[in-house]
Motif scaffolding. Structure first.
Motif, PDB file in Angstrom:
ATOM      1  N   ARG A  10       0.836  -1.202   0.000  1.00 21.78           N
ATOM      2  CA  ARG A  10       0.000   0.000   0.000  1.00 21.78           C
ATOM      3  C   ARG A  10       0.879   1.263   0.000  1.00 21.78           C
ATOM      4  O   ARG A  10       0.604   2.239  -0.699  1.00 21.78           O
ATOM      5  N   ALA A  11       1.966   1.222   0.797  1.00 17.81           N
ATOM      6  CA  ALA A  11       2.866   2.370   0.871  1.00 17.81           C
ATOM      7  C   ALA A  11       3.638   2.565  -0.429  1.00 17.81           C
ATOM      8  O   ALA A  11       3.931   3.706  -0.829  1.00 17.81           O
ATOM      9  N   MET A  12       3.968   1.466  -1.104  1.00 18.89           N
ATOM     10  CA  MET A  12       4.679   1.558  -2.375  1.00 18.89           C
ATOM     11  C   MET A  12       3.814   2.191  -3.459  1.00 18.89           C
ATOM     12  O   MET A  12       4.312   2.873  -4.361  1.00 18.89           O
ATOM     13  N   ASP A  13       2.522   1.988  -3.361  1.00 15.11           N
ATOM     14  CA  ASP A  13       1.591   2.400  -4.418  1.00 15.11           C
ATOM     15  C   ASP A  13       1.188   3.866  -4.247  1.00 15.11           C
ATOM     16  O   ASP A  13       0.023   4.191  -4.010  1.00 15.11           O
ATOM     17  N   THR A  14       2.148   4.765  -4.388  1.00 17.45           N
ATOM     18  CA  THR A  14       1.855   6.187  -4.206  1.00 17.45           C
ATOM     19  C   THR A  14       0.976   6.746  -5.316  1.00 17.45           C
ATOM     20  O   THR A  14       0.347   7.797  -5.148  1.00 17.45           O
ATOM     21  N   SER A  15       0.911   6.061  -6.441  1.00 16.46           N
ATOM     22  CA  SER A  15       0.049   6.523  -7.538  1.00 16.46           C
ATOM     23  C   SER A  15      -1.376   5.998  -7.398  1.00 16.46           C
ATOM     24  O   SER A  15      -2.235   6.284  -8.243  1.00 16.46           O
ATOM     25  N   ASN A  16      -1.613   5.170  -6.354  1.00 21.33           N
ATOM     26  CA  ASN A  16      -2.951   4.633  -6.084  1.00 21.33           C
ATOM     27  C   ASN A  16      -3.462   3.757  -7.232  1.00 21.33           C
ATOM     28  O   ASN A  16      -4.655   3.711  -7.509  1.00 21.33           O
ATOM     29  N   SER A  17      -2.541   3.029  -7.873  1.00 13.03           N
ATOM     30  CA  SER A  17      -2.925   2.175  -9.002  1.00 13.03           C
ATOM     31  C   SER A  17      -3.689   0.932  -8.562  1.00 13.03           C
ATOM     32  O   SER A  17      -4.358   0.280  -9.378  1.00 13.03           O
ATOM     33  N   LEU A  18      -3.623   0.585  -7.279  1.00 15.59           N
ATOM     34  CA  LEU A  18      -4.336  -0.585  -6.757  1.00 15.59           C
ATOM     35  C   LEU A  18      -5.581  -0.187  -5.966  1.00 15.59           C
ATOM     36  O   LEU A  18      -6.049  -0.929  -5.110  1.00 15.59           O
TER      37      LEU A  18
END
Length: 379
Positions: A292-300
């Motif tokens: 969740r922290a890695m996904d800063t672009s909110n792609s998930l």
């Protein structure tokens, strides 16, 4: 940690179930290729063989031996193998619906004669009265069953400069009813033959061409789901070798082989030409909050917005390139790549989380990007 253990338990149960249901079809002469199910079965038989009248001392000795051996075996199984620094990755040819040839001369007649010497033929003849009512020429002649040559697949499978041949024959066989069954025979370069397998509802043949090494599939649906299987054969030292098998289908992804099977079982593998065996590519659990922290672009967002604590959701990293999202005990997973703080879904990817269906050597330290960059084309 609880989630890691839970997923590991799920994978273990699926793998063990599938090994018994699928890999038990392996022919005895090729048992060295797939051993997990046989090892477990052998242990069970050994336990059952201990008589209730055995002495107390024998029982104590057996228990002491088990206490010494089990931890060592478990440690060996838990420790993943490492990719050899000299490993070669080959962008092999994956030839679906491989047609073979109907012209192999006298070898075709010899294969028919050979099949008529087997226990399987004797079993068919024991039900001749029933088979005779349902089949005529060319399968029935002179009061006996006559197998029919169908197709052959001659190649230099082990790179020794000699031609080996896999042959398919058709013959009526009796289960609860009479059914036309295909028999798969291996003929070495000198014409010596071995019956490898037989099945009804036969599937199309696939040839995997690694250049110096070639491999071939044989399988079918059978008369019930438990019979369904497709085996992958190669040749080593002039003998047919069962490299992989089960209730699975096969797909190519770059230099890797993916299998998809019953109840989500299957593997992501690569072929090691030096050891002439397939290795399973394992995965590592990625913490949900870390992802969740890695996904800063909110792609998930579509995944996390519908996620509730306790839901079945796991992220696994594979080979430093792929992330697999698993949302069910029998889900092989959806594949993503992570670049520029964003996860991108790969719709047609064949990559998957492995369940190690057939107990092969498993590696986790493989660098997928490096393997793809260094893979060699078939010459």
């Amino acid at each position: 940690m609880k989630k890691k253990k839970f997923l590991g338990a799920v994978a273990a149960v699926l793998a063990l179930t599938a090994v018994f249901s699928a890999c038990s079809e392996a022919p005895a002469e090729n048992a060295e290729a797939i051993t997990s199910a046989e090892t477990t079965a052998s242990a069970a038989e050994t336990t059952e063989a201990v008589s209730e009248t055995d002495t107390e001392q024998t029982t104590e000795n057996t228990a002491e031996a088990a206490e010494e051996e089990i931890p060592q075996t478990a440690a060996e199984e838990e420790e993943p193998a490492q990719v050899s620094p000299d490993s070669k990755f080959i962008d092999y040819e994956f030839i679906e619906n491989y047609q073979g040839t109907t012209d192999i001369g006298e070898l075709a007649d010899k294969a028919v004669e050979f099949l008529m010497t087997t226990d399987e033929y004797a079993e068919a003849m024991s039900a001749f009265a029933d088979i005779d009512e349902e089949f005529g020429e060319p399968y029935i002649a002179d009061g006996k069953i006559i197998p029919q040559f169908e197709v052959a697949y001659p190649e230099d499978y082990d790179g020794d400069g000699k031609t080996e041949t896999f042959i398919t024959l058709a013959m009526p066989f009796r289960v609860d009813y009479s059914i036309l069954t295909r028999f798969f025979i291996y003929a070495d370069s000198e014409g010596n033959m071995t019956l490898l397998d037989h099945i009804s509802g036969v599937y199309d043949t696939t040839l995997l061409n690694y250049g110096s090494f070639k491999q071939i599939t044989f399988g079918g649906s059978g008369t019930a789901g438990v019979e369904d299987h497709t085996n992958l054969y190669g040749v080593a030292d002039g003998k047919a070798v069962l490299l992989y098998g089960g209730r699975v289908s096969y797909s190519k992804e770059d230099c890797f082989l993916a299998t998809y099977g019953f109840q989500g079982t299957g593997d992501f593998l690569y072929f090691d030409p030096d050891d002439r065996e397939y290795c399973v590519i394992g995965s590592a659990i990625a913490d949900i909050e870390d992802v969740r922290a890695m996904d800063t672009s909110n792609s998930l967002a579509d995944i996390f917005d519908n996620y509730n604590e306790g839901d079945f959701l796991f992220f696994s990293s594979i080979g430093g390139k792929y992330y697999c999202v698993v949302r069910g005990a029998m889900d092989p997973g959806d594949i993503y790549v992570y670049e520029n703080s964003s996860f991108t879904y790969l719709e047609d990817s064949k990559v998957r989380v492995s369940t190690n269906l057939c107990g092969l050597k498993e590696v986790t330290d493989i660098d997928i990007n490096e393997a793809i960059a260094e893979m060699k084309s078939v010459k």
